[in-house]
Motif scaffolding. Structure first.
Motif, PDB file in Angstrom:
ATOM      1  N   LEU A 130       1.009  -1.077  -0.302  1.00 27.44           N
ATOM      2  CA  LEU A 130       0.064   0.042  -0.010  1.00 27.44           C
ATOM      3  C   LEU A 130       0.931   1.283  -0.100  1.00 27.44           C
ATOM      4  CD1 LEU A 130      -2.892   0.134  -0.014  1.00 27.44           C
ATOM      5  CD2 LEU A 130      -3.169   1.294   2.933  1.00 27.44           C
ATOM      6  N   GLU A 131       0.427   2.218  -0.907  1.00 29.77           N
ATOM      7  CA  GLU A 131       1.446   3.512  -1.082  1.00 29.77           C
ATOM      8  C   GLU A 131       0.610   4.685  -1.418  1.00 29.77           C
ATOM      9  OE1 GLU A 131       4.999   5.008  -3.895  1.00 29.77           O
ATOM     10  OE2 GLU A 131       3.711   3.453  -4.178  1.00 29.77           O
ATOM     11  N   LEU A 132       0.587   5.949  -0.509  1.00 28.93           N
ATOM     12  CA  LEU A 132       0.471   7.106  -0.802  1.00 28.93           C
ATOM     13  C   LEU A 132       0.622   7.567  -1.676  1.00 28.93           C
ATOM     14  CD1 LEU A 132      -1.479   9.318   1.125  1.00 28.93           C
ATOM     15  CD2 LEU A 132       0.947  10.216   1.898  1.00 28.93           C
ATOM     16  N   LEU A 133      -0.093   7.573  -2.795  1.00 29.01           N
ATOM     17  CA  LEU A 133       0.091   8.890  -3.934  1.00 29.01           C
ATOM     18  C   LEU A 133       0.110  10.018  -3.633  1.00 29.01           C
ATOM     19  CD1 LEU A 133      -1.388   5.956  -6.458  1.00 29.01           C
ATOM     20  CD2 LEU A 133       0.749   6.606  -5.575  1.00 29.01           C
ATOM     21  N   GLU A 134      -1.110  10.272  -3.331  1.00 29.29           N
ATOM     22  CA  GLU A 134      -1.314  12.294  -3.477  1.00 29.29           C
ATOM     23  C   GLU A 134      -1.768  12.250  -1.686  1.00 29.29           C
ATOM     24  OE1 GLU A 134      -4.618  12.838  -6.565  1.00 29.29           O
ATOM     25  OE2 GLU A 134      -3.072  11.380  -7.548  1.00 29.29           O
ATOM     26  N   SER A 135      -2.213  13.735  -1.428  1.00 28.61           N
ATOM     27  CA  SER A 135      -2.059  14.253   0.035  1.00 28.61           C
ATOM     28  C   SER A 135      -2.832  15.482   0.395  1.00 28.61           C
ATOM     29  CB  SER A 135      -1.371  13.749   0.707  1.00 28.61           C
ATOM     30  OG  SER A 135      -0.677  14.537   0.748  1.00 28.61           O
ATOM     31  N   GLY A 136      -3.660  16.082   1.069  1.00 30.32           N
ATOM     32  CA  GLY A 136      -3.898  17.203   1.467  1.00 30.32           C
ATOM     33  C   GLY A 136      -3.937  17.403   2.435  1.00 30.32           C
ATOM     34  N   VAL A 137      -3.742  18.664   3.036  1.00 26.65           N
ATOM     35  CA  VAL A 137      -4.209  18.914   4.098  1.00 26.65           C
ATOM     36  C   VAL A 137      -4.519  20.822   4.502  1.00 26.65           C
ATOM     37  CG1 VAL A 137      -3.014  19.425   7.098  1.00 26.65           C
ATOM     38  CG2 VAL A 137      -2.753  17.387   5.213  1.00 26.65           C
ATOM     39  N   LYS A 138      -5.893  20.679   4.473  1.00 28.25           N
ATOM     40  CA  LYS A 138      -5.851  22.357   4.554  1.00 28.25           C
ATOM     41  C   LYS A 138      -6.422  22.407   5.676  1.00 28.25           C
ATOM     42  CE  LYS A 138      -9.073  24.480   1.609  1.00 28.25           C
ATOM     43  NZ  LYS A 138      -9.871  25.116   0.947  1.00 28.25           N
ATOM     44  N   GLN A 139      -6.353  24.113   6.482  1.00 25.73           N
ATOM     45  CA  GLN A 139      -6.889  24.498   7.425  1.00 25.73           C
ATOM     46  C   GLN A 139      -8.104  24.859   7.697  1.00 25.73           C
ATOM     47  OE1 GLN A 139      -5.077  28.168   8.521  1.00 25.73           O
ATOM     48  NE2 GLN A 139      -4.715  27.292  10.998  1.00 25.73           N
ATOM     49  N   SER A 140      -8.704  24.545   8.699  1.00 25.46           N
ATOM     50  CA  SER A 140     -10.499  25.185   7.999  1.00 25.46           C
ATOM     51  C   SER A 140     -11.038  26.280   8.158  1.00 25.46           C
ATOM     52  CB  SER A 140     -11.085  24.300   9.302  1.00 25.46           C
ATOM     53  OG  SER A 140     -12.048  25.549   9.754  1.00 25.46           O
ATOM     54  N   ASP A 141     -11.622  26.949   7.077  1.00 24.08           N
ATOM     55  CA  ASP A 141     -11.868  27.738   7.172  1.00 24.08           C
ATOM     56  C   ASP A 141     -12.441  29.103   8.125  1.00 24.08           C
ATOM     57  OD1 ASP A 141     -10.737  27.882   4.839  1.00 24.08           O
ATOM     58  OD2 ASP A 141     -12.594  27.333   3.177  1.00 24.08           O
ATOM     59  N   THR A 152      -7.251  14.361   2.169  1.00 20.13           N
ATOM     60  CA  THR A 152      -7.457  13.960   1.297  1.00 20.13           C
ATOM     61  C   THR A 152      -6.713  13.255   1.209  1.00 20.13           C
ATOM     62  OG1 THR A 152      -7.142  15.597   0.022  1.00 20.13           O
ATOM     63  CG2 THR A 152      -9.500  15.422   0.802  1.00 20.13           C
ATOM     64  N   ALA A 153      -6.622  12.135   0.660  1.00 15.61           N
ATOM     65  CA  ALA A 153      -5.461  10.880   0.551  1.00 15.61           C
ATOM     66  C   ALA A 153      -5.952  10.381  -0.737  1.00 15.61           C
ATOM     67  CB  ALA A 153      -4.659  10.557   1.288  1.00 15.61           C
ATOM     68  N   VAL A 154      -5.272   9.687  -2.018  1.00 10.41           N
ATOM     69  CA  VAL A 154      -5.409   8.325  -2.164  1.00 10.41           C
ATOM     70  C   VAL A 154      -4.271   7.647  -1.749  1.00 10.41           C
ATOM     71  CG1 VAL A 154      -5.263   8.251  -4.833  1.00 10.41           C
ATOM     72  CG2 VAL A 154      -6.200  10.060  -4.496  1.00 10.41           C
ATOM     73  N   VAL A 155      -4.173   6.181  -2.053  1.00 12.17           N
ATOM     74  CA  VAL A 155      -3.369   5.186  -1.290  1.00 12.17           C
ATOM     75  C   VAL A 155      -3.924   4.215  -2.711  1.00 12.17           C
ATOM     76  CG1 VAL A 155      -3.783   5.473   0.315  1.00 12.17           C
ATOM     77  CG2 VAL A 155      -5.374   3.916  -0.619  1.00 12.17           C
ATOM     78  N   GLU A 156      -2.430   3.642  -2.860  1.00  4.18           N
ATOM     79  CA  GLU A 156      -2.677   2.580  -3.936  1.00  4.18           C
ATOM     80  C   GLU A 156      -2.147   1.108  -3.353  1.00  4.18           C
ATOM     81  OE1 GLU A 156      -1.451   2.870  -8.324  1.00  4.18           O
ATOM     82  OE2 GLU A 156       0.846   2.320  -7.322  1.00  4.18           O
ATOM     83  N   LYS A 162      -2.932  -9.189  -9.783  1.00  6.58           N
ATOM     84  CA  LYS A 162      -3.750  -7.976 -10.453  1.00  6.58           C
ATOM     85  C   LYS A 162      -2.567  -6.550 -10.314  1.00  6.58           C
ATOM     86  CE  LYS A 162      -6.794 -10.439  -7.122  1.00  6.58           C
ATOM     87  NZ  LYS A 162      -8.188 -10.540  -8.238  1.00  6.58           N
ATOM     88  N   GLU A 163      -4.551  -6.208 -11.096  1.00 10.64           N
ATOM     89  CA  GLU A 163      -3.944  -4.658 -11.352  1.00 10.64           C
ATOM     90  C   GLU A 163      -3.965  -3.621 -10.340  1.00 10.64           C
ATOM     91  OE1 GLU A 163      -3.145  -2.985 -14.160  1.00 10.64           O
ATOM     92  OE2 GLU A 163      -2.909  -4.821 -15.525  1.00 10.64           O
ATOM     93  N   PRO A 164      -3.031  -2.656 -10.219  1.00 11.93           N
ATOM     94  CA  PRO A 164      -3.177  -1.931  -8.924  1.00 11.93           C
ATOM     95  C   PRO A 164      -4.413  -1.136  -8.871  1.00 11.93           C
ATOM     96  CG  PRO A 164      -0.894  -1.429  -9.961  1.00 11.93           C
ATOM     97  CD  PRO A 164      -2.470  -2.665 -10.860  1.00 11.93           C
ATOM     98  N   THR A 165      -4.904  -1.082  -7.584  1.00 13.88           N
ATOM     99  CA  THR A 165      -6.244   0.167  -7.319  1.00 13.88           C
ATOM    100  C   THR A 165      -5.634   0.754  -6.570  1.00 13.88           C
ATOM    101  OG1 THR A 165      -6.740  -1.602  -5.605  1.00 13.88           O
ATOM    102  CG2 THR A 165      -7.407  -2.392  -7.862  1.00 13.88           C
ATOM    103  N   LYS A 166      -6.684   2.296  -7.311  1.00 16.88           N
ATOM    104  CA  LYS A 166      -6.443   3.439  -6.145  1.00 16.88           C
ATOM    105  C   LYS A 166      -7.807   3.527  -4.834  1.00 16.88           C
ATOM    106  CE  LYS A 166      -3.550   5.457  -9.282  1.00 16.88           C
ATOM    107  NZ  LYS A 166      -3.793   6.799 -10.565  1.00 16.88           N
TER     108      LYS A 166
END
Length: 205
Positions: A130-141, A152-156, A162-166
């Motif tokens: 399992l690998e972290l591909l994308e991430s975002g950390v945003k302070q509350s408005d 927010t995050a996207v892992v693979e 099998k084909e990798p899945t996101k």
């Protein structure tokens, strides 16, 4: 040249050197040294949240899995035995080494109690990556919630043949304002696709 003239010139030279250091930050070679601003509280908070996210979503951690297995099912030791208690202590110390610098004491306890730390490590009988591909950390408005950070995050997930899945995750981290550390951290799947894949792998064993 009189002593008075020499002292006057020396005084002017010393003043010029002092002005160079104070105003421009001159080095010994006469070069200006760029001043580095300290990171803001917001930047430090985001760094902590991103570090935890990266640590927990890049799996497996073989040492973690070994210690977790020994602490959870006793491994080759009986529950409550001295050896089993040592295994639990070893897991506790390992988790502290990984996460203690980012969390308050209570925050880390909750992180563990909700299985945030182990949710991607418990599949020790499955061959996966399992690998972290994308991430975002945003302070509350919201001004009154400035210590809350949305994740927010996207892992693979990669498994043999099998084909990798996101898979997408969302979450929230709350910073303890007094300590400047994470007091609460949670993430979850936007949909249960990752769990479905893991369940299929386990059932196929």
């Amino acid at each position: 040249m009189s002593v008075q003239s020499i002292m006057k010139k020396f005084g002017l030279l010393a003043a010029a050197v002092l002005a160079c250091v104070v105003v421009t930050g001159c080095s010994q070679k006469g070069e200006a040294v760029e001043k580095v601003e300290a990171p803001s509280e917001k930047e430090l908070a985001i760094e902590k949240v991103e570090a935890v996210l990266k640590q927990m979503t890049n799996a497996p951690d073989n040492e973690y899995q070994k210690l977790l297995r020994e602490a959870m099912d006793g491994g080759v030791h009986e529950f409550g035995s001295a050896e089993h208690l040592e295994a639990e202590a070893a897991l506790e110390n390992y988790i502290k080494d990984l996460y203690q610098s980012y969390f308050t004491e209570d925050g880390l306890s909750e992180f563990r109690a909700t299985a945030m730390d182990s949710q991607f490590q418990m599949y020790d009988d499955v061959d996966y990556k399992l690998e972290l591909l994308e991430s975002g950390v945003k302070q509350s408005d919201v001004d009154t919630a400035s210590n809350q950070f949305h994740i927010t995050a996207v892992v693979e997930l990669t498994v043999p043949n099998k084909e990798p899945t996101k898979h997408k995750f969302v979450g929230l981290a709350i910073i303890n304002k007094k300590e400047g550390k994470i007091g609460r951290f949670s993430i979850g799947q936007k949909d249960p696709t990752l769990n479905h894949v893991f369940n299929e792998l386990i059932n196929s064993q």
